[in-house]
Design an enzyme around this catalytic site. Structure first.
Site, mmCIF file in Angstrom:
data_model
loop_
_atom_site.group_PDB
_atom_site.id
_atom_site.type_symbol
_atom_site.label_atom_id
_atom_site.label_comp_id
_atom_site.label_asym_id
_atom_site.label_seq_id
_atom_site.Cartn_x
_atom_site.Cartn_y
_atom_site.Cartn_z
ATOM 1 C CB CYS A 55 -1.012 0.035 1.272
ATOM 2 S SG CYS A 55 -1.689 1.394 1.026
ATOM 3 C CB CYS A 59 -1.349 3.787 8.152
ATOM 4 S SG CYS A 59 -2.385 4.575 6.745
ATOM 5 C CB CYS A 62 -0.703 -0.221 8.347
ATOM 6 S SG CYS A 62 -1.548 -1.451 7.172
ATOM 7 C CB CYS A 99 -15.773 -7.035 6.848
ATOM 8 S SG CYS A 99 -16.863 -6.829 8.033
ATOM 9 C CB CYS A 130 -18.565 -4.767 5.807
ATOM 10 S SG CYS A 130 -17.510 -3.412 6.153
ATOM 11 C CB CYS A 190 -18.351 0.045 9.538
ATOM 12 S SG CYS A 190 -17.200 -0.554 10.602
ATOM 13 N NE ARG A 262 -17.131 -5.538 13.965
ATOM 14 C CZ ARG A 262 -17.640 -4.802 13.011
ATOM 15 N NH1 ARG A 262 -16.798 -4.185 12.438
ATOM 16 N NH2 ARG A 262 -18.626 -5.142 12.380
HETATM 17 N N1 SAM Z 1 -6.708 0.618 3.049
HETATM 18 C C1 SAM Z 1 -8.026 0.757 3.827
HETATM 19 C C2 SAM Z 1 -8.096 1.879 4.623
HETATM 20 O O1 SAM Z 1 -6.974 2.301 5.422
HETATM 21 O O2 SAM Z 1 -9.063 2.465 4.895
HETATM 22 C C3 SAM Z 1 -8.702 -0.297 4.536
HETATM 23 C C4 SAM Z 1 -7.670 -1.392 5.233
HETATM 24 S S1 SAM Z 1 -7.156 -0.681 6.538
HETATM 25 C C5 SAM Z 1 -6.107 -2.032 7.129
HETATM 26 C C6 SAM Z 1 -8.385 -0.805 7.722
HETATM 27 C C7 SAM Z 1 -8.036 -0.312 9.160
HETATM 28 O O3 SAM Z 1 -7.514 -1.232 10.037
HETATM 29 C C8 SAM Z 1 -7.386 0.782 9.431
HETATM 30 O O4 SAM Z 1 -8.051 2.115 9.168
HETATM 31 C C9 SAM Z 1 -6.859 0.664 10.788
HETATM 32 O O5 SAM Z 1 -7.834 1.373 11.628
HETATM 33 C C10 SAM Z 1 -7.007 -0.760 11.212
HETATM 34 N N2 SAM Z 1 -5.676 -1.317 11.343
HETATM 35 C C11 SAM Z 1 -4.451 -1.609 10.412
HETATM 36 N N3 SAM Z 1 -3.415 -2.044 11.003
HETATM 37 C C12 SAM Z 1 -3.710 -2.430 12.200
HETATM 38 C C13 SAM Z 1 -2.962 -2.481 13.568
HETATM 39 N N4 SAM Z 1 -1.764 -2.993 13.361
HETATM 40 N N5 SAM Z 1 -3.688 -2.426 14.484
HETATM 41 C C14 SAM Z 1 -5.007 -2.141 14.805
HETATM 42 N N6 SAM Z 1 -5.622 -1.742 14.118
HETATM 43 C C15 SAM Z 1 -5.239 -1.774 12.564
HETATM 44 FE FE1 SF4 Z 2 -2.771 1.229 3.446
HETATM 45 FE FE2 SF4 Z 2 -2.776 0.046 5.784
HETATM 46 FE FE3 SF4 Z 2 -3.101 2.625 5.646
HETATM 47 FE FE4 SF4 Z 2 -5.049 1.033 4.855
HETATM 48 S S1 SF4 Z 2 -4.165 1.162 6.910
HETATM 49 S S2 SF4 Z 2 -4.362 2.666 3.844
HETATM 50 S S3 SF4 Z 2 -3.826 -0.748 4.073
HETATM 51 S S4 SF4 Z 2 -1.028 1.501 4.870
#
Ligand code: SAM
Ligand code: SF4
Ligand code: DTB
Length: 326
Positions: A55, A59, A62, A99, A130, A190, A262
């Site tokens: 990606c 973040c 992530c 989801c 979802c 959500c 949740r």
């Molecule tokens: N890429 C899209 C986005 O960011 O909207 C969808 C997938 S993203 C992985 C969805 C959510 O997963 C993130 O907004 C975050 O809140 C949660 N998430 C991702 N990595 C995480 C982690 N290591 N611990 C807890 N929540 C996590």
């Molecule tokens: Fe990409 Fe992870 Fe951020 Fe979603 S949360 S936009 S998958 S880096």
């Protein structure tokens, strides 16, 4: 005690809830919970990563960001047949909602064509659908609604003031804009966030206040405990006090009485007592199945054993796809 849905929470009021003695906070949250829900029922969603890793966003929590080396193997969008196999398994295991997550900053229009076909297939199994695909434009949001998508997940993640410490590749306003498009297109929202990223209580309060002051509360509010993944900048973050996590659940319940709260990522790191406390504090939805997107989640039979010990029942029929009264 009668609760009405409020959308005018002040920062001091929310902070005051976080600062209540633990027993007072839990008592209030549980009382609110009982007014709106059967306290012994939990909604069950299953999560599938339909496009993994690589990606463009940064973040800091992530494992799927291309900015960090986490060992997650990038995989392209799954085909419909493969997704259907997983959706059938989820349904057989008792999930009411499926989801689908994609590690995109935003989908391309040709991705939406493929996703629309997948959503139609999953819906035909009688599951609620979802998706979480990143930022959407108006046309994409409308197309997803038209093909039958029930919920769109897009999290605030944290407070506006802490946000810059976590993500630099898109703004808080970008997130709010996508959420408004999802709402305008008529899908259920959500939206929640992550705690344990080094933020303060005031950030947690601010994030929940932003959600609660939306003109319609998100129907589903995932509260994730940070899953610390090797290679991400947040690995090594000080662990959150378990009671502070429970407090966040309780405040979410009080602020958004009719929403499903949740108990989302992070359950692998929680003991059963802590999870039970979250259910008491107003959590009434979980992700079920051994994997979240890329990280482990408790085994389904472990969850069912805990449900049996606590007298909790999975909510079988989809019945939450109703937008809250404003
Ligand atoms: N890429 C899209 C986005 O960011 O909207 C969808 C997938 S993203 C992985 C969805 C959510 O997963 C993130 O907004 C975050 O809140 C949660 N998430 C991702 N990595 C995480 C982690 N290591 N611990 C807890 N929540 C996590
Ligand atoms: Fe990409 Fe992870 Fe951020 Fe979603 S949360 S936009 S998958 S880096
Ligand atoms: C949400 O709030 N949490 C889920 C779902 N929405 C998409 C994702 C949790 C991901 C945890 C890290 C991983 O497994 O990659």
């Amino acid at each position: 005690m009668q609760t009405t849905l409020r959308h005018d929470w002040k920062a001091e009021e929310v902070l005051a809830l976080f600062n209540l003695p633990f027993n007072d906070l839990l008592f209030t949250a549980h009382s609110v919970h009982r007014q709106h829900f059967n306290p012994n029922e939990v909604q069950i969603s299953t999560l599938l990563s339909i496009k993994t890793g690589g990606c463009a966003e940064d973040c800091a929590y992530c494992p799927q960001s291309a900015h960090f080396s986490t060992g997650v193997k990038a995989q392209k969008l799954m085909g419909k047949d493969e997704v259907m196999i997983e959706a059938r398994k989820a349904k057989a295991a008792g999930a009411s909602r499926f989801c689908m997550g994609a590690a995109w900053r935003e989908p391309k229009d040709r991705d939406i064509d493929k996703i629309a076909d997948i959503i139609e297939g999953v819906k035909s199994l009688g599951l609620e659908t979802c998706a979480t695909l990143g930022m959407l434009n108006d046309t994409q949001a409308k197309r997803l609604k038209e093909c039958g998508l029930d919920y769109y997940n897009h999290n605030l993640d944290t407070s506006e003031s802490y946000y810059g410490n976590i993500i630099t590749t898109r703004t808080y306003q970008d997130r709010l804009d996508t959420l408004a498009r999802v709402r305008d297109a008529g899908m259920s929202v959500c939206c929640g966030g992550i705690v344990g990223m080094g933020e303060g209580i005031s950030d947690r309060a601010e994030m929940l206040r932003t959600l609660a002051n939306m003109s319609t509360h998100p129907e589903s509010v995932p509260i994730n405990l940070l899953v610390q993944v090797e290679g991400t900048p947040l690995k090594g973050q000080q662990e959150l006090d378990a009671f502070d996590f429970v407090r966040a659940i309780a405040v979410a319940r009080i602020l958004m009485p009719k929403s499903y709260v949740r108990l989302s990522a992070g359950r692998e790191a929680m003991n059963e007592q802590m999870q039970a406390m979250c259910y008491f504090a107003g959590a009434n939805s979980i992700f079920y199945g051994e994997k979240l997107l890329t990280t482990p989640n408790p085994d389904a039979n472990q969850d069912m054993a805990l449900f049996a010990r606590l007298g909790l029942k999975p909510m079988s029929a989809p019945k939450e796809n109703v937008a809250n009264a404003a």
